[in-house]
Scaffold this motif. Structure first.
Motif: not given
Length: 287
Positions: A37, A41, A52, A54
């Motif tokens: 992640w 990211s 949201q 994620p």
């Protein structure tokens, strides 16, 4: 027609191996997901990071976060600071801890066991308890905002006790015959250590080296206390200082910088992971 028992056994063995690997991969996912992640990211726009629900993969790929890593701060210099400090600490920790561990394991001297027990007791003292007197001493010597405290403290501080313990346990299992034969040939105690004992301590060297490198490379608390200017920052401290003009965190830039800092750690561990496991396994063989 009768089947070959050895072929059936090999087939069962392959099935068992495949099943084991699948289970290990599934079990590793909770540990791998945060790292994945973080990496993915760093390619996201800042407003996409906290969507949201994620998402793992970016909806819009961008390199803006990585570009700002090198423009918002002197990142390359900070990277070099962490690398050279980690290398110096690692080499010095291996040498000094090996010498201390060899002395505790192979040399008889008064109060040897008491000294070793007292040394182990220092592990129970948190760094936060001693940081104020250490900072006072460092400031009195004019060494604040320098890298000297970040080099000296890991080498001689409580974290070095674990390294000494690992080397002591390894040298306790060192065959006496090697040492006695070398001494009969006129080799000094130092010669036995440097020419025989230390070259045979590869697993312990790898274990101590990895732990010392990780501890120093990821150092944050000590850097926060002693460093003041961005040019002297190490990576652990520099990553927290990526902020925009309004004081808001630049999350994609921070994640991009954090992703780049993982590379040396992975390289060191992949090179010496086998010896690292062996070195830790040997710490409980003899005491």
């Amino acid at each position: 027609m009768r089947s070959d028992p050895s072929s059936a056994a090999r087939s069962r063995s392959r099935v068992t191996t495949v099943t084991l690997y699948v289970l290990l991969v599934v079990a590793s996912l909770p540990f791998l997901y945060p790292t994945l992640w973080m990496i993915f990211s760093s390619f996201k726009p800042a407003n996409e990071i906290f969507l949201q629900p994620p998402t793992l993969l970016p909806k819009e790929w961008t390199l803006d976060g990585f570009a700002q890593v090198f423009t918002a701060q002197p990142f390359l210099r900070q990277y070099g600071n962490s690398m050279y400090i980690a290398v110096v600490v690692t080499l010095a920790s291996i040498l000094l801890s090996a010498m201390a561990g060899y002395a505790f394991a192979r040399i008889r001297f008064p109060l040897r066991n008491a000294a070793f027990t007292l040394m182990l007791a220092t592990m129970m003292v948190p760094t936060e308890v001693t940081i104020i007197p250490i900072f006072t001493a460092v400031r009195a010597m004019g060494l604040t905002n320098t890298h000297w405290p970040l080099i000296i403290l890991p080498i001689f501080g409580p974290t070095a006790v674990v390294s000494v313990f690992i080397f002591r346990q390894h040298f306790l299992s060192f065959p006496k015959e090697y040492e006695e034969a070398a001494r009969l040939d006129g080799v000094s105690r130092a010669g036995v250590f440097f020419r025989i004992a230390l070259p045979l301590a590869t697993p312990a060297v790898a274990a101590v080296g990895i732990m010392a490198f990780l501890r120093s490379f990821n150092m944050y608390f000590e850097a926060l206390i002693f460093l003041r200017t961005p040019e002297n920052f190490t990576l652990g401290l520099a990553i927290t200082r990526y902020q925009d003009f309004y004081g808001e965190q630049m999350w994609n830039t921070q994640l991009g910088a954090a992703s780049l800092t993982v590379v040396p750690i992975l390289v060191v561990f992949l090179i010496a992971q086998k010896q690292f496991v062996q070195g830790l396994a040997q710490t409980g063989l003899k005491g």
